[in-house]
Design an enzyme around this catalytic site. Structure first.
Site, mmCIF file in Angstrom:
data_model
loop_
_atom_site.group_PDB
_atom_site.id
_atom_site.type_symbol
_atom_site.label_atom_id
_atom_site.label_comp_id
_atom_site.label_asym_id
_atom_site.label_seq_id
_atom_site.Cartn_x
_atom_site.Cartn_y
_atom_site.Cartn_z
ATOM 1 N N ARG A 1 6.399 1.518 26.250
ATOM 2 C CA ARG A 1 5.825 2.348 25.185
ATOM 3 C C ARG A 1 4.454 2.955 25.526
ATOM 4 O O ARG A 1 4.223 4.125 25.229
ATOM 5 C CB ARG A 1 5.798 1.573 23.867
ATOM 6 N N CYS B 1 5.033 -0.299 40.681
ATOM 7 C CA CYS B 1 4.462 0.656 41.630
ATOM 8 C C CYS B 1 4.393 2.026 41.010
ATOM 9 O O CYS B 1 5.180 2.919 41.336
ATOM 10 C CB CYS B 1 5.323 0.692 42.884
ATOM 11 N N GLU B 2 3.465 2.183 40.103
ATOM 12 C CA GLU B 2 3.310 3.449 39.417
ATOM 13 C C GLU B 2 1.954 3.442 38.718
ATOM 14 O O GLU B 2 1.656 2.504 37.976
ATOM 15 C CB GLU B 2 4.448 3.604 38.389
ATOM 16 N N PRO C 1 14.909 0.001 8.106
ATOM 17 C CA PRO C 1 13.726 -0.365 8.893
ATOM 18 C C PRO C 1 14.094 -1.110 10.162
ATOM 19 O O PRO C 1 14.998 -1.953 10.169
ATOM 20 C CB PRO C 1 12.964 -1.299 7.942
ATOM 21 N N GLY C 2 13.421 -0.790 11.235
ATOM 22 C CA GLY C 2 13.604 -1.540 12.479
ATOM 23 C C GLY C 2 12.266 -2.150 12.852
ATOM 24 O O GLY C 2 12.005 -3.345 12.700
ATOM 25 N N ARG C 3 11.341 -1.251 13.283
ATOM 26 C CA ARG C 3 10.011 -1.648 13.711
ATOM 27 C C ARG C 3 9.288 -2.531 12.689
ATOM 28 O O ARG C 3 8.661 -3.527 13.050
ATOM 29 C CB ARG C 3 9.200 -0.362 13.919
ATOM 30 N N GLY D 1 11.614 4.120 9.843
ATOM 31 C CA GLY D 1 10.406 4.812 10.285
ATOM 32 C C GLY D 1 9.112 4.318 9.682
ATOM 33 O O GLY D 1 8.056 4.897 9.956
ATOM 34 N N TYR E 1 11.267 -2.348 20.114
ATOM 35 C CA TYR E 1 11.418 -1.412 21.236
ATOM 36 C C TYR E 1 10.722 -1.888 22.513
ATOM 37 O O TYR E 1 10.396 -1.078 23.380
ATOM 38 C CB TYR E 1 10.919 -0.007 20.831
HETATM 39 N N1 LLP Z 1 17.394 4.894 11.457
HETATM 40 C C1 LLP Z 1 17.589 5.845 12.372
HETATM 41 C C2 LLP Z 1 18.659 6.800 12.175
HETATM 42 C C3 LLP Z 1 16.778 5.894 13.511
HETATM 43 O O1 LLP Z 1 16.982 6.852 14.395
HETATM 44 C C4 LLP Z 1 15.752 4.934 13.683
HETATM 45 C C5 LLP Z 1 14.917 4.964 14.870
HETATM 46 C C6 LLP Z 1 15.582 3.948 12.705
HETATM 47 C C7 LLP Z 1 16.417 3.959 11.598
HETATM 48 C C8 LLP Z 1 14.540 2.878 12.804
HETATM 49 O O2 LLP Z 1 13.257 3.377 12.864
HETATM 50 P P1 LLP Z 1 12.013 2.368 12.773
HETATM 51 O O3 LLP Z 1 12.004 1.782 11.386
HETATM 52 O O4 LLP Z 1 12.224 1.306 13.779
HETATM 53 O O5 LLP Z 1 10.841 3.218 13.058
HETATM 54 N N2 LLP Z 1 11.623 4.000 20.850
HETATM 55 C C9 LLP Z 1 10.678 4.498 19.863
HETATM 56 C C10 LLP Z 1 11.282 4.533 18.501
HETATM 57 C C11 LLP Z 1 12.518 5.370 18.417
HETATM 58 C C12 LLP Z 1 13.120 5.287 17.079
HETATM 59 C C13 LLP Z 1 14.465 5.881 17.050
HETATM 60 N N3 LLP Z 1 15.101 5.796 15.796
HETATM 61 C C14 LLP Z 1 9.421 3.645 19.894
HETATM 62 O O6 LLP Z 1 9.345 2.727 20.705
HETATM 63 O O7 LLP Z 1 8.492 3.889 19.129
#
Ligand code: LLP
Length: 440
Positions: A330, A361-362, A291-293, A248, A390
């Site tokens: 997004r 088309c939106e 971390p993902g994002r 997050g 994402y």
């Molecule tokens: N761990 C868990 C359990 C999660 O549910 C998530 C994200 C992460 C880690 C990674 O979070 P990050 O570091 O990437 O913020 N589609 C949305 C984001 C949904 C995130 C869902 N869970 C967007 O495009 O902003």
């Protein structure tokens, strides 16, 4: 637009990434095109690795693969010493196909199926992040049947409100995820794990939300989770040796975004965990973050070709590109903000305000409202930055648009890591029943 990673503007006024002109990449691979900057992905991995002292064995950083996952991405993540968070059989399958070290795979998800749990047990993955009682019972039964012991981390909903978009907020009590803490369910879950065969309790997990710009809620989460760990120890004797505080960590997308550094998130978490462990007289657990994002978001961008331009005098100028909500949902889904640059006019001053729209088309298919750019012309290559997380993973074939290709650039080298979907790909799963094949 703020330049990210290896982005530069060369003397010809062209934007480059990884030493390659974006216009050249667009010519070679077509548009829309996701461009990933390998050096920036690796640098972000290293920042996390160092900030959390992974090398000293105190912590583990696992990349949340839902942000962006391909077999190439798995190889990069593994080579940087990070683990992997997967949430489906498909993500797990990808990781296994890439030869990702199974002991560093964590399996999340609030509705893991029988087949997915079997797949994960057969692969001998590192950790099951168990979300609810039905999953716990099923996992116990399957592990016993297979003569295995599944290592379990319990997902807890700590009841923390982090400031983020409602759809991506997950830590509050009224959530589909995890065992609720305040009503005693989390403690009950630990007791149940202890009693069920085939399960070994390793620790606790929570994820308080996404795109968070404040360190404080992580400190709060650590404190709440360690208090729970103390209660669990007292009533079951189980030790929380691993504490996973989720992902997050917020990133910069557009002007006004001021995310804290990875280091300051890490300091907040590590200091709070040490402090609270001492206070509750618990051995300090291994800290895990997901971390993902913040690993892949700024490292990806999307190149488009400008098609039609429509001006409504006195109202707005629409610049339409050859992608949109199908490759980046997004803005439509979360009102997410982005920045853009004209890659072939990268050093020209801004002279007009335009709205970048997609080709679906939106009416909601907008990428950026009111952005300042040099004079835009049909055929320009527009690059939207920070689309790495994402973007591709939430893409669709809406309007039967094929998903774009993705290239990985590094030191003047570009490798295709996802091929562009063509018309045949769009028909791949169609079945035409014989009775509908009409000869007339
Ligand atoms: N761990 C868990 C359990 C999660 O549910 C998530 C994200 C992460 C880690 C990674 O979070 P990050 O570091 O990437 O913020 N589609 C949305 C984001 C949904 C995130 C869902 N869970 C967007 O495009 O902003």
């Amino acid at each position: 637009m703020k330049l990210q990673g290896t982005m530069q503007i060369n003397s010809a006024g062209n934007l480059t990434i990884g030493g390659l002109e974006v216009t050249q990449l667009a010519r070679e691979f077509g548009t829309p095109l996701y461009i990933f900057d390998e050096e920036l992905i690796r640098n972000n991995c290293r920042k996390f690795y160092e900030a959390f002292a992974v090398g000293e064995g105190q912590s583990e950083v696992i990349y949340a693969s839902k942000a962006f996952l391909t077999t190439a991405m798995c190889r990069i993540i593994a080579s940087e010493g990070l683990g992997l968070d997967v949430v489906s059989g498909g993500e797990l399958y990808t990781a296994l196909a890439a030869g990702f070290p199974v002991e560093h795979i964590y399996f999340h998800g609030n509705n893991k199926s029988y087949m997915e749990l079997c797949q994960a047990l057969d692969a001998n993955i590192g950790r099951f992040v168990v979300d609810n009682f039905s999953e716990m019972e099923l996992l116990s039964r399957l592990a016993v049947e297979k003569g295995q012991v599944a290592n379990v981390i319990l997902r807890v909903t700590p009841g923390i409100e982090a400031h983020t978009h409602d759809y991506i907020r997950t830590g509050q009590i009224d959530s589909k995820f995890g065992f609720t803490l305040p009503n005693g369910q989390a403690l009950e879950a630990a007791k149940r794990v202890k009693d069920l065969p085939g399960l070994e309790f390793k620790g606790l997990h929570c994820h308080i939300g996404s795109q968070i710009f404040d360190q404080e809620p992580y400190g709060e989460a650590a404190a709440i989770m360690l208090k729970l760990a103390a209660e669990i120890k007292e009533s079951t004797g189980l030790l929380t040796t691993e504490l996973d505080l989720g992902g997050g960590f917020g990133i910069y997308y557009a002007e006004g975004d001021t995310p804290p550094s990875i280091n300051s998130f890490a300091q907040k978490i590590l200091i709070e965990v040490s402090k609270k462990a001492k206070e509750f007289n618990l051995p300090k657990p291994k800290v895990i973050v997901e971390p993902g994002r913040s690993i892949v978001g700024p490292a990806g961008s999307t190149a488009y070709t400008v098609g039609s331009i429509k001006e409504i005098p006195g109202v707005r100028k629409y610049v339409a590109v050859d992608g949109g909500m199908a490759d980046n949902i997004r803005p439509a889904l979360y009102e997410a903000k982005y920045e853009a640059i004209i890659a072939n006019k990268a050093n020209l001053p801004a002279e007009e305000t335009v709205t970048i729209t997609g080709k679906c088309c939106e009416s909601g298919d907008m990428l950026i409202w009111d952005t300042k750019l040099p004079k835009v012309e049909v055929g320009d290559i527009l690059l939207v930055s920070c689309t790495g997380a994402y973007g591709y993973t939430m893409s669709s074939n809406y309007n039967r648009l094929g998903r774009p290709a993705a290239v990985l650039v590094r030191e003047q080298n570009a490798d295709l890591i996802i091929k562009r979907e063509d018309y045949n790909d769009l028909l791949r799963n169609d079945i035409l029943p014989a009775r509908l094949i009409c000869t007339k």
